[in-house]
Scaffold this motif. Structure first.
Motif, PDB file in Angstrom:
ATOM      1  N   ALA A  11     -50.314 -45.365 -25.636  1.00 63.92           N
ATOM      2  CA  ALA A  11     -51.088 -45.371 -24.400  1.00 63.92           C
ATOM      3  C   ALA A  11     -52.313 -44.466 -24.460  1.00 63.92           C
ATOM      4  O   ALA A  11     -53.130 -44.473 -23.545  1.00 63.92           O
ATOM      5  N   SER A  12     -52.449 -43.699 -25.539  1.00 66.11           N
ATOM      6  CA  SER A  12     -53.545 -42.742 -25.657  1.00 66.11           C
ATOM      7  C   SER A  12     -54.706 -43.299 -26.465  1.00 66.11           C
ATOM      8  O   SER A  12     -54.532 -44.189 -27.299  1.00 66.11           O
ATOM      9  N   ASP A  13     -55.883 -42.742 -26.201  1.00 66.28           N
ATOM     10  CA  ASP A  13     -57.068 -43.123 -26.970  1.00 66.28           C
ATOM     11  C   ASP A  13     -57.098 -42.442 -28.333  1.00 66.28           C
ATOM     12  O   ASP A  13     -57.652 -42.973 -29.288  1.00 66.28           O
ATOM     13  N   PHE A  14     -56.516 -41.244 -28.396  1.00 69.99           N
ATOM     14  CA  PHE A  14     -56.556 -40.498 -29.656  1.00 69.99           C
ATOM     15  C   PHE A  14     -55.324 -39.610 -29.766  1.00 69.99           C
ATOM     16  O   PHE A  14     -54.665 -39.301 -28.763  1.00 69.99           O
ATOM     17  N   ALA A  15     -54.999 -39.205 -30.994  1.00 66.07           N
ATOM     18  CA  ALA A  15     -53.861 -38.315 -31.252  1.00 66.07           C
ATOM     19  C   ALA A  15     -54.205 -37.411 -32.426  1.00 66.07           C
ATOM     20  O   ALA A  15     -54.737 -37.875 -33.439  1.00 66.07           O
ATOM     21  N   MET A  75     -52.189 -35.630 -27.575  1.00 62.50           N
ATOM     22  CA  MET A  75     -52.581 -37.016 -27.326  1.00 62.50           C
ATOM     23  C   MET A  75     -53.365 -37.073 -26.022  1.00 62.50           C
ATOM     24  O   MET A  75     -53.049 -36.363 -25.063  1.00 62.50           O
ATOM     25  N   GLY A  76     -54.429 -37.872 -26.009  1.00 61.06           N
ATOM     26  CA  GLY A  76     -55.268 -37.890 -24.819  1.00 61.06           C
ATOM     27  C   GLY A  76     -56.109 -39.143 -24.715  1.00 61.06           C
ATOM     28  O   GLY A  76     -56.022 -40.061 -25.542  1.00 61.06           O
ATOM     29  N   ARG A  77     -56.910 -39.174 -23.671  1.00 66.13           N
ATOM     30  CA  ARG A  77     -57.798 -40.306 -23.448  1.00 66.13           C
ATOM     31  C   ARG A  77     -59.107 -39.817 -22.846  1.00 66.13           C
ATOM     32  O   ARG A  77     -59.170 -38.750 -22.244  1.00 66.13           O
ATOM     33  N   LYS A  78     -60.140 -40.616 -23.017  1.00 69.03           N
ATOM     34  CA  LYS A  78     -61.467 -40.258 -22.532  1.00 69.03           C
ATOM     35  C   LYS A  78     -61.713 -40.906 -21.180  1.00 69.03           C
ATOM     36  O   LYS A  78     -61.583 -42.118 -21.025  1.00 69.03           O
ATOM     37  N   LEU A 108     -62.404 -35.480 -22.069  1.00 70.57           N
ATOM     38  CA  LEU A 108     -61.200 -35.777 -22.829  1.00 70.57           C
ATOM     39  C   LEU A 108     -60.015 -35.184 -22.068  1.00 70.57           C
ATOM     40  O   LEU A 108     -59.883 -33.967 -21.956  1.00 70.57           O
ATOM     41  N   LEU A 109     -59.168 -36.059 -21.530  1.00 70.12           N
ATOM     42  CA  LEU A 109     -58.025 -35.609 -20.739  1.00 70.12           C
ATOM     43  C   LEU A 109     -56.762 -35.579 -21.591  1.00 70.12           C
ATOM     44  O   LEU A 109     -56.488 -36.510 -22.353  1.00 70.12           O
ATOM     45  N   LEU A 110     -55.979 -34.528 -21.439  1.00 73.64           N
ATOM     46  CA  LEU A 110     -54.717 -34.393 -22.146  1.00 73.64           C
ATOM     47  C   LEU A 110     -53.674 -35.307 -21.523  1.00 73.64           C
ATOM     48  O   LEU A 110     -53.479 -35.289 -20.300  1.00 73.64           O
ATOM     49  N   MET A 111     -53.014 -36.113 -22.333  1.00 65.37           N
ATOM     50  CA  MET A 111     -51.925 -36.959 -21.848  1.00 65.37           C
ATOM     51  C   MET A 111     -50.567 -36.397 -22.218  1.00 65.37           C
ATOM     52  O   MET A 111     -49.603 -36.545 -21.483  1.00 65.37           O
ATOM     53  N   SER A 112     -50.495 -35.754 -23.378  1.00 61.69           N
ATOM     54  CA  SER A 112     -49.208 -35.231 -23.839  1.00 61.69           C
ATOM     55  C   SER A 112     -49.450 -34.123 -24.847  1.00 61.69           C
ATOM     56  O   SER A 112     -50.381 -34.208 -25.663  1.00 61.69           O
ATOM     57  N   ILE A 113     -48.623 -33.084 -24.768  1.00 60.14           N
ATOM     58  CA  ILE A 113     -48.714 -31.987 -25.727  1.00 60.14           C
ATOM     59  C   ILE A 113     -47.307 -31.578 -26.150  1.00 60.14           C
ATOM     60  O   ILE A 113     -46.410 -31.418 -25.307  1.00 60.14           O
ATOM     61  N   HIS A 114     -47.108 -31.449 -27.460  1.00 61.47           N
ATOM     62  CA  HIS A 114     -45.835 -30.992 -28.023  1.00 61.47           C
ATOM     63  C   HIS A 114     -46.120 -29.948 -29.099  1.00 61.47           C
ATOM     64  O   HIS A 114     -47.101 -30.082 -29.847  1.00 61.47           O
ATOM     65  N   LYS A 115     -45.290 -28.929 -29.161  1.00 66.14           N
ATOM     66  CA  LYS A 115     -45.375 -28.027 -30.310  1.00 66.14           C
ATOM     67  C   LYS A 115     -44.947 -28.798 -31.545  1.00 66.14           C
ATOM     68  O   LYS A 115     -43.988 -29.567 -31.511  1.00 66.14           O
TER      69      LYS A 115
END
Length: 310
Positions: free
Chosen positions: A198-202, A267-270, A275-282
């Motif tokens: 679902a993200s634009d970039f990772a 992972m995020g999208r524009k 650039l908005l953050l969609m998900s963050i994991h260590k």
């Protein structure tokens, strides 16, 4: 009749509607049914009559909703199962956010409506309750509440619409002090893959600084080399001075940002040049879930979604 009653477990209202609208003795009589004899519904003409079909296992949004068969075309005018899967799949990440206990009931009443003698829509109050709880979460990812789900379209509460399942006091499953949505994700392979698609970039990267800015949380990437897992709309110059935002995230908790010493899976999208953050994991090297997800996303092609919450 008894078989249909076993399939319908969403609400007492749907069960009541079933009693009011049916009089046959077996489910087979509902393989084909209609509410307009000329196959014209909601301004669209269908080549064949609506029919009842099994909810497939890969329709993840609604497979475990509580009944086994759905109407096709559905109440959003999706005429084929591939179309239903494509559009419904983009809503799966919202369920994981637990923004409202009735989110699945509401969405599946439209994407995979129960088979009855006429369409049963969600009540306006159900739509409003889910919208009021989930729209702020969607806005975090840059998505407005969509036009196709405008609550004014749905009937005022009565015996022939699907009402809320949970009272206002039990509507949300998350505490009042909510974690920032992009930070509220389990380190599970399925969750990672859903957000990846679902993200634009990772990226695998380090974060130099996290600070508040106009109600948002601003994340400034470290200058160290970043590993690109999905380039998407990013350009090489974007990677040199990468800045991400958690929309409306200035004051919500995000435990991942308490210690910036490790690498992160970002992972995020524009949206509107941000650039908005969609998900963050260590980036946990010992995590089997993370290893499986990374291996999977390198070898599998994501389905095409128009947006995350289309």
């Amino acid at each position: 009749m008894a078989e249909l009653k076993r399939q319908v477990s969403l609400t007492q209202a749907v069960t009541l509607a079933l009693v009011l609208l049916t009089s046959a003795s077996s489910a087979e009589e509902y393989d084909y049914y209609s509410w307009q004899s000329d196959n014209f519904h909601s301004g669209r003409f269908y080549a064949k009559q609506p029919q009842c079909v099994d909810i497939p296992a890969d329709l993840r949004l609604c497979y475990n909703v509580g009944y086994k068969k759905m109407r096709l075309p559905n109440l959003l005018d999706h005429e084929t199962m591939p179309e239903v899967k494509q559009q419904a799949g983009s809503w799966v990440p919202l369920l994981a956010k637990r923004c409202h206990a009735d989110t699945q009931v509401f969405l599946c009443s439209l994407f995979a409506p129960v088979c009855l003698d006429r369409p049963i829509y969600p009540c306006r109050s159900l739509c409003e309750a889910v919208r009021d709880s989930c729209a702020p979460v969607m806005e975090t990812y840059g998505f407005p509440w969509p036009e196709m789900l405008q609550c004014e379209k749905f009937p005022i509460d009565n015996d022939l619409c699907i009402p809320m399942q949970f009272s206002a006091g039990h509507a949300t499953q998350t505490p009042v002090s909510k974690v920032c949505p992009p930070c509220d994700n389990e380190l599970k392979a399925d969750t990672i893959m859903e957000h990846y698609c679902a993200s634009d970039f990772a990226l695998k990267m380090k974060i130099k600084e996290a600070k508040k800015e106009k109600g948002d949380r601003k994340l400034i990437a470290a200058q160290k080399k970043k590993k690109v897992l999905k380039m998407g709309i990013l350009r090489k110059k974007d990677l040199k001075k990468l800045t991400l935002y958690i929309k409306n995230g200035a004051n919500c908790p995000c435990s991942q940002l308490d210690n910036l010493g490790s690498n992160f899976l970002i992972m995020g999208r524009k949206v509107d040049q941000q650039l908005l953050l969609m998900s963050i994991h260590k980036w946990d090297k010992k995590s089997k879930e993370l290893k499986f997800a990374i291996k999977y996303i390198k070898s599998q092609q994501c389905p095409t979604y128009h947006s995350v919450f289309q």
